[in-house]
Design a protein around this motif. Structure first.
Motif, PDB file in Angstrom:
ATOM      1  N   LYS A 152       0.821  -1.201   0.000  1.00  0.00           N
ATOM      2  CA  LYS A 152       0.000   0.000   0.000  1.00  0.00           C
ATOM      3  C   LYS A 152       0.862   1.261   0.000  1.00  0.00           C
ATOM      4  O   LYS A 152       1.759   1.416   0.815  1.00  0.00           O
ATOM      5  CB  LYS A 152      -0.918   0.006   1.221  1.00  0.00           C
ATOM      6  CG  LYS A 152      -1.899   1.153   1.235  1.00  0.00           C
ATOM      7  CD  LYS A 152      -2.851   1.046   2.402  1.00  0.00           C
ATOM      8  CE  LYS A 152      -3.863   2.174   2.351  1.00  0.00           C
ATOM      9  NZ  LYS A 152      -4.831   2.055   3.446  1.00  0.00           N
ATOM     10  N   GLY A 153       0.571   2.150  -0.967  1.00  0.00           N
ATOM     11  CA  GLY A 153       1.276   3.418  -1.077  1.00  0.00           C
ATOM     12  C   GLY A 153       2.509   3.382  -1.946  1.00  0.00           C
ATOM     13  O   GLY A 153       3.068   4.427  -2.278  1.00  0.00           O
ATOM     14  N   ALA A 166      -0.050   1.511  -5.573  1.00  0.00           N
ATOM     15  CA  ALA A 166      -0.814   0.456  -4.909  1.00  0.00           C
ATOM     16  C   ALA A 166      -1.643   1.087  -3.797  1.00  0.00           C
ATOM     17  O   ALA A 166      -1.124   1.885  -3.018  1.00  0.00           O
ATOM     18  CB  ALA A 166       0.137  -0.591  -4.336  1.00  0.00           C
ATOM     19  N   ILE A 167      -2.929   0.732  -3.715  1.00  0.00           N
ATOM     20  CA  ILE A 167      -3.767   1.308  -2.658  1.00  0.00           C
ATOM     21  C   ILE A 167      -4.326   0.246  -1.718  1.00  0.00           C
ATOM     22  O   ILE A 167      -5.063   0.567  -0.796  1.00  0.00           O
ATOM     23  CB  ILE A 167      -4.901   2.179  -3.220  1.00  0.00           C
ATOM     24  CG1 ILE A 167      -5.830   1.391  -4.131  1.00  0.00           C
ATOM     25  CG2 ILE A 167      -4.329   3.405  -3.896  1.00  0.00           C
ATOM     26  CD1 ILE A 167      -7.126   2.132  -4.455  1.00  0.00           C
ATOM     27  N   SER A 168      -3.988  -1.010  -1.953  1.00  0.00           N
ATOM     28  CA  SER A 168      -4.377  -2.054  -1.009  1.00  0.00           C
ATOM     29  C   SER A 168      -3.106  -2.652  -0.406  1.00  0.00           C
ATOM     30  O   SER A 168      -2.003  -2.428  -0.909  1.00  0.00           O
ATOM     31  CB  SER A 168      -5.246  -3.122  -1.676  1.00  0.00           C
ATOM     32  OG  SER A 168      -4.601  -3.691  -2.783  1.00  0.00           O
ATOM     33  N   ALA A 169      -3.265  -3.386   0.665  1.00  0.00           N
ATOM     34  CA  ALA A 169      -2.114  -3.884   1.428  1.00  0.00           C
ATOM     35  C   ALA A 169      -1.144  -4.702   0.584  1.00  0.00           C
ATOM     36  O   ALA A 169       0.061  -4.503   0.660  1.00  0.00           O
ATOM     37  CB  ALA A 169      -2.600  -4.703   2.624  1.00  0.00           C
ATOM     38  N   GLY A 197      -5.402  -7.206  -5.527  1.00  0.00           N
ATOM     39  CA  GLY A 197      -5.257  -5.873  -4.962  1.00  0.00           C
ATOM     40  C   GLY A 197      -5.856  -4.792  -5.838  1.00  0.00           C
ATOM     41  O   GLY A 197      -6.510  -5.067  -6.846  1.00  0.00           O
ATOM     42  N   ILE A 217      -0.540   7.844   3.277  1.00  0.00           N
ATOM     43  CA  ILE A 217      -0.732   6.515   2.705  1.00  0.00           C
ATOM     44  C   ILE A 217       0.480   5.649   3.011  1.00  0.00           C
ATOM     45  O   ILE A 217       0.395   4.639   3.648  1.00  0.00           O
ATOM     46  CB  ILE A 217      -0.985   6.599   1.187  1.00  0.00           C
ATOM     47  CG1 ILE A 217      -2.279   7.338   0.930  1.00  0.00           C
ATOM     48  CG2 ILE A 217      -1.045   5.213   0.601  1.00  0.00           C
ATOM     49  CD1 ILE A 217      -2.596   7.547  -0.508  1.00  0.00           C
ATOM     50  N   ARG A 218       1.620   6.027   2.528  1.00  0.00           N
ATOM     51  CA  ARG A 218       2.847   5.275   2.773  1.00  0.00           C
ATOM     52  C   ARG A 218       3.986   5.930   2.014  1.00  0.00           C
ATOM     53  O   ARG A 218       3.810   6.535   0.988  1.00  0.00           O
ATOM     54  CB  ARG A 218       2.708   3.832   2.308  1.00  0.00           C
ATOM     55  CG  ARG A 218       3.951   3.011   2.578  1.00  0.00           C
ATOM     56  CD  ARG A 218       3.762   1.578   2.118  1.00  0.00           C
ATOM     57  NE  ARG A 218       5.006   0.982   1.724  1.00  0.00           N
ATOM     58  CZ  ARG A 218       5.962   0.590   2.537  1.00  0.00           C
ATOM     59  NH1 ARG A 218       5.844   0.760   3.817  1.00  0.00           N
ATOM     60  NH2 ARG A 218       7.048   0.032   2.087  1.00  0.00           N
TER      61      ARG A 218
END
Length: 146
Positions: free
Chosen positions: A11-12, A74-77, A31, A142-143
């Motif tokens: 993510k991020g 990426a926005i999911s884990a 994802g 976000i990350r």
């Protein structure tokens, strides 16, 4: 599972950056990914949210400069992407008629222009990127992008 090469993102994490040279296209196996562009005010504006089965990163193939038209993060884990390298895609494209390639190039150019106009109409900053690479959406981090 595919026998093609894959790559994992968290993510991020930035997958590809607008304006950089393209050399591969991705299919999302797991994802979610957000596609965003920088507008003329320097704001990062999301233009698409993609999930499993969707393909992105192909537009560089139809651009004379071979550059990325947008960024992807990426926005999911856990994001798993299948990779299609430029040389293998080019072999597929070489089998198409010149008229078919002209249609793809026209669609790609139109999408670039349309998304560029769209992001300039968005008044508020949707994402910001801090000097250390951290992406910030609204008021939340976000990350870090590494």
């Amino acid at each position: 599972m595919s026998s093609r090469p894959t790559q994992q993102f968290v993510k991020g994490q930035t997958i590809l950056q607008e304006g950089t040279q393209g050399d591969r296209t991705y299919r999302i196996l797991a994802g979610e990914v957000v596609i965003y562009k920088k507008n003329s005010h320097g704001n990062l504006v999301p233009i698409a949210k993609l999930g499993a089965g969707e393909i992105f990163g192909e537009m560089y193939l139809f651009d004379g400069a071979k550059t990325r038209s947008a960024s992807a993060v990426a926005i999911s884990a856990d994001v798993t992407l299948e990779i299609f390298f430029q040389d293998e895609i080019q072999q597929m494209l070489d089998k198409l008629s010149p008229n078919t390639l002209s249609i793809f190039e026209g669609l790609s150019l139109r999408l670039r222009k349309t998304s560029g106009k769209f992001v300039d109409m968005v008044p508020a900053q949707s994402f910001s990127q801090l000097p250390d690479g951290t992406l910030k959406q609204g008021g939340s981090f976000i990350r870090r992008n590494n």
